[in-house]
Write an enzyme that holds these catalytic residues in place. Structure first.
Site, PDB file in Angstrom:
ATOM      1  N   LYS A  55      -5.347  -9.262  -6.324  1.00 39.73           N
ATOM      2  CA  LYS A  55      -6.409  -9.968  -5.605  1.00 39.73           C
ATOM      3  C   LYS A  55      -7.427 -10.432  -6.651  1.00 39.73           C
ATOM      4  O   LYS A  55      -8.563  -9.955  -6.696  1.00 39.73           O
ATOM      5  CB  LYS A  55      -7.064  -9.034  -4.580  1.00 39.73           C
ATOM      6  CG  LYS A  55      -6.219  -8.778  -3.342  1.00 39.73           C
ATOM      7  CD  LYS A  55      -6.209  -9.926  -2.354  1.00 39.73           C
ATOM      8  CE  LYS A  55      -7.550 -10.060  -1.635  1.00 39.73           C
ATOM      9  NZ  LYS A  55      -7.557 -11.254  -0.738  1.00 39.73           N
ATOM     10  N   ASP A  77       6.619  -0.695   1.531  1.00 42.19           N
ATOM     11  CA  ASP A  77       6.904  -0.259   2.909  1.00 42.19           C
ATOM     12  C   ASP A  77       7.243  -1.472   3.768  1.00 42.19           C
ATOM     13  O   ASP A  77       8.159  -1.436   4.589  1.00 42.19           O
ATOM     14  CB  ASP A  77       5.691   0.461   3.526  1.00 42.19           C
ATOM     15  CG  ASP A  77       5.827   1.983   3.461  1.00 42.19           C
ATOM     16  OD1 ASP A  77       6.453   2.482   2.499  1.00 42.19           O
ATOM     17  OD2 ASP A  77       5.307   2.668   4.357  1.00 42.19           O
ATOM     18  N   TYR A  98      -5.245   4.979  -7.275  1.00 43.16           N
ATOM     19  CA  TYR A  98      -4.673   6.309  -7.050  1.00 43.16           C
ATOM     20  C   TYR A  98      -5.250   7.348  -8.012  1.00 43.16           C
ATOM     21  O   TYR A  98      -5.287   8.533  -7.691  1.00 43.16           O
ATOM     22  CB  TYR A  98      -3.149   6.275  -7.226  1.00 43.16           C
ATOM     23  CG  TYR A  98      -2.384   5.929  -5.983  1.00 43.16           C
ATOM     24  CD1 TYR A  98      -2.564   4.714  -5.342  1.00 43.16           C
ATOM     25  CD2 TYR A  98      -1.458   6.812  -5.440  1.00 43.16           C
ATOM     26  CE1 TYR A  98      -1.855   4.386  -4.202  1.00 43.16           C
ATOM     27  CE2 TYR A  98      -0.736   6.500  -4.306  1.00 43.16           C
ATOM     28  CZ  TYR A  98      -0.934   5.282  -3.688  1.00 43.16           C
ATOM     29  OH  TYR A  98      -0.223   4.984  -2.559  1.00 43.16           O
ATOM     30  N   ASP A 122       2.458   0.129  -2.985  1.00 40.18           N
ATOM     31  CA  ASP A 122       2.725   1.116  -1.930  1.00 40.18           C
ATOM     32  C   ASP A 122       2.921   0.397  -0.596  1.00 40.18           C
ATOM     33  O   ASP A 122       3.867   0.641   0.143  1.00 40.18           O
ATOM     34  CB  ASP A 122       1.550   2.101  -1.858  1.00 40.18           C
ATOM     35  CG  ASP A 122       1.757   3.175  -0.792  1.00 40.18           C
ATOM     36  OD1 ASP A 122       2.874   3.704  -0.708  1.00 40.18           O
ATOM     37  OD2 ASP A 122       0.800   3.458  -0.053  1.00 40.18           O
ATOM     38  N   ASP A 129      -2.344 -10.355  -0.299  1.00 38.35           N
ATOM     39  CA  ASP A 129      -2.309 -10.588   1.159  1.00 38.35           C
ATOM     40  C   ASP A 129      -1.337 -11.717   1.489  1.00 38.35           C
ATOM     41  O   ASP A 129      -0.568 -11.649   2.446  1.00 38.35           O
ATOM     42  CB  ASP A 129      -3.713 -10.852   1.720  1.00 38.35           C
ATOM     43  CG  ASP A 129      -4.443 -11.992   1.039  1.00 38.35           C
ATOM     44  OD1 ASP A 129      -4.064 -12.376  -0.094  1.00 38.35           O
ATOM     45  OD2 ASP A 129      -5.421 -12.516   1.621  1.00 38.35           O
TER      46      ASP A 129
HETATM   47  C1  IPM Z   1       5.101   6.550  -1.639  1.00 37.89           C
HETATM   48  C2  IPM Z   1       4.284   7.468  -0.781  1.00 37.89           C
HETATM   49  C3  IPM Z   1       3.293   8.209  -1.671  1.00 37.89           C
HETATM   50  C4  IPM Z   1       2.345   7.174  -2.257  1.00 37.89           C
HETATM   51  C5  IPM Z   1       2.518   9.344  -0.972  1.00 37.89           C
HETATM   52  C6  IPM Z   1       3.459  10.371  -0.375  1.00 37.89           C
HETATM   53  C7  IPM Z   1       1.543  10.005  -1.899  1.00 37.89           C
HETATM   54  O1  IPM Z   1       3.676   6.751   0.232  1.00 37.89           O
HETATM   55  O2  IPM Z   1       5.799   7.024  -2.562  1.00 37.89           O
HETATM   56  O3  IPM Z   1       5.092   5.337  -1.387  1.00 37.89           O
HETATM   57  O4  IPM Z   1       1.357   6.771  -1.636  1.00 37.89           O
HETATM   58  O5  IPM Z   1       2.617   6.738  -3.390  1.00 37.89           O
HETATM   59 MG    MG Z   2       4.259   4.702   0.351  1.00 34.71          MG
END
Ligand code: IPM
Ligand code: MG
Length: 371
Positions: free
Chosen positions: A192, A253, A141, A249, A225
């Site tokens: 990884k 999710d 990032y 990240d 993975d």
């Molecule tokens: C998160 C989001 C952010 C990230 C974006 C909005 C920059 O996806 O907080 O997970 O990638 O960190």
């Molecule tokens: Mg995210």
């Protein structure tokens, strides 16, 4: 002494969900011994519109001084065409980086009453309680060099750098081990190491830290993975997962969908504690700005409300009030009150504001019962 909070609703459904958070803060203020100084400002697209940049210096300074920052969400199609350097997301990334919020805590908890909202079978997710600790200020990032270069022959080359130092890995590793000691005492570290040098170093540093200071915690290493696969196969094997910025990240999710909806997941992003135990902190729902439903009063405010509970726990050391709010959320869900994202048969559909009101009604009821 008043606690200072900066509220950054941001974009899209951020405004709607933060309106409910403000209601809950109002309730806490009126019904407990806590009091707050609240300031509100813009972040993301709203800040581009107001200030020309996604995070103004004056906003950053307010956040630096605050005891806690509560954010809604950033981004939306309206700002798709702005210069990449000042896109809405860049404001959030800058805030994380400037406040040095290296530890991002993303709990994934399955509430009993939402067990059927998960896309996985109920027996796989019932009782699930995972804490993902995502490194938030390093890795790909922020790594340099980065860019898109022109190769001249009609070709371009886009590149980013994944980088981690020993100190960066150690400090986030410590957060994970400390949390595990208060939970089920297990840490899974994901990278990884089979492909990336930064992953090889990550594994070495976590292994050494564990041996030196945390050998009472059970540690295992997993390729990222494989972790993605294991989260779907048998998520209850995990207690605390510690991983880098990008894998975190993605894995967070994925973990959120085990719980039924991204609309349920809170998060805390924490800096290092100073001598007085104070730390920079940002609390935000994991969900995004959901432009498709923004402004319609449909969004689920529970992730934002649960993020406030995390602020009460981690910044204000008021686990008692955090638990009260978490209990109220759970009770609302058991009563079958649902926003569209978690709607199920024979439940009562409500919008954003009614969901916030339902949480407040539980809080008031609990207070009346206690009196
Ligand atoms: C998160 C989001 C952010 C990230 C974006 C909005 C920059 O996806 O907080 O997970 O990638 O960190
Ligand atoms: Mg995210």
């Amino acid at each position: 002494m008043n606690h200072s909070i900066v509220i950054l609703p941001g974009d899209g459904i951020g405004h709607e969900v933060m309106a409910e958070v403000k209601k809950i803060i109002g309730w806490v203020q009126a019904n407990t011994d806590m009091s707050f100084d609240i300031q509100e400002d813009h972040l993301g697209g709203a800040a581009i519109d107001a200030y020309g940049v996604p995070l103004a210096d004056s906003t950053l300074e307010k956040c630096r001084k605050a005891d806690a920052v509560l954010m809604g969400s950033v981004g939306g199609p309206k700002w798709d065409k702005v210069d990449y350097a000042i896109r809405p997301e860049a404001g959030l990334l800058k805030l994380r980086k400037e406040l040095d919020l290296f530890a991002n805590l993303r709990p994934a908890i399955v509430f009993d009453s939402l067990v059927d909202a998960s896309t996985l079978k109920a027996e796989i997710v019932r009782g699930l309680d995972i804490m993902i600790v995502r490194e938030l200020t390093g890795g790909v990032y922020f790594g340099e060099p980065r860019g898109i270069e022109d190769l001249g022959n009609g070709q371009k080359r886009g590149f980013n750098t994944q980088t981690y130092t020993t100190a960066e890995i150690e400090r986030v590793g410590r957060v994970a081990f400390e949390l595990a000691r208060k939970r089920h005492n297990r840490v899974t570290s994901c990278e990884k190491a089979n492909v990336m040098e930064s992953g090889k170093l990550w594994r070495e540093v976590i292994t050494a830290l564990h041996a030196a200071e945390y050998s009472d915690v059970t540690l295992n290493h997993m390729y990222a993975d494989n972790c993605a696969m294991q989260l779907l196969r048998n998520p209850k094997q995990f207690d605390v997962i510690v991983t880098d910025n990008l894998f975190g990240d993605i894995l967070s999710d994925e973990a959120s969908m085990l719980t039924g909806s991204l609309g349920m997941l809170p998060s805390a992003s924490l800096g290092a504690a100073d001598a007085n135990g104070r730390r920079n902190a940002l609390y935000e729902p994991v969900h995004g700005s959901a432009p498709d439903i923004a402004g319609q009063g449909k969004a689920n405010p529970l992730a934002a409300i649960l993020s406030l509970a995390m602020a009460l726990r981690y910044s204000f050391h008021r686990g008692d009030i955090a638990e009260l709010i978490e209990w109220a959320v759970e009770d609302v869900l058991s009563a079958g009150i649902r926003t569209a994202d978690i709607m199920a048969d024979s439940c009562t559909p409500v919008g954003t504001a009614a969901m916030g009101d339902a949480v407040i009604a539980r809080l008031a009821q609990q207070k009346a019962n206690a009196a």
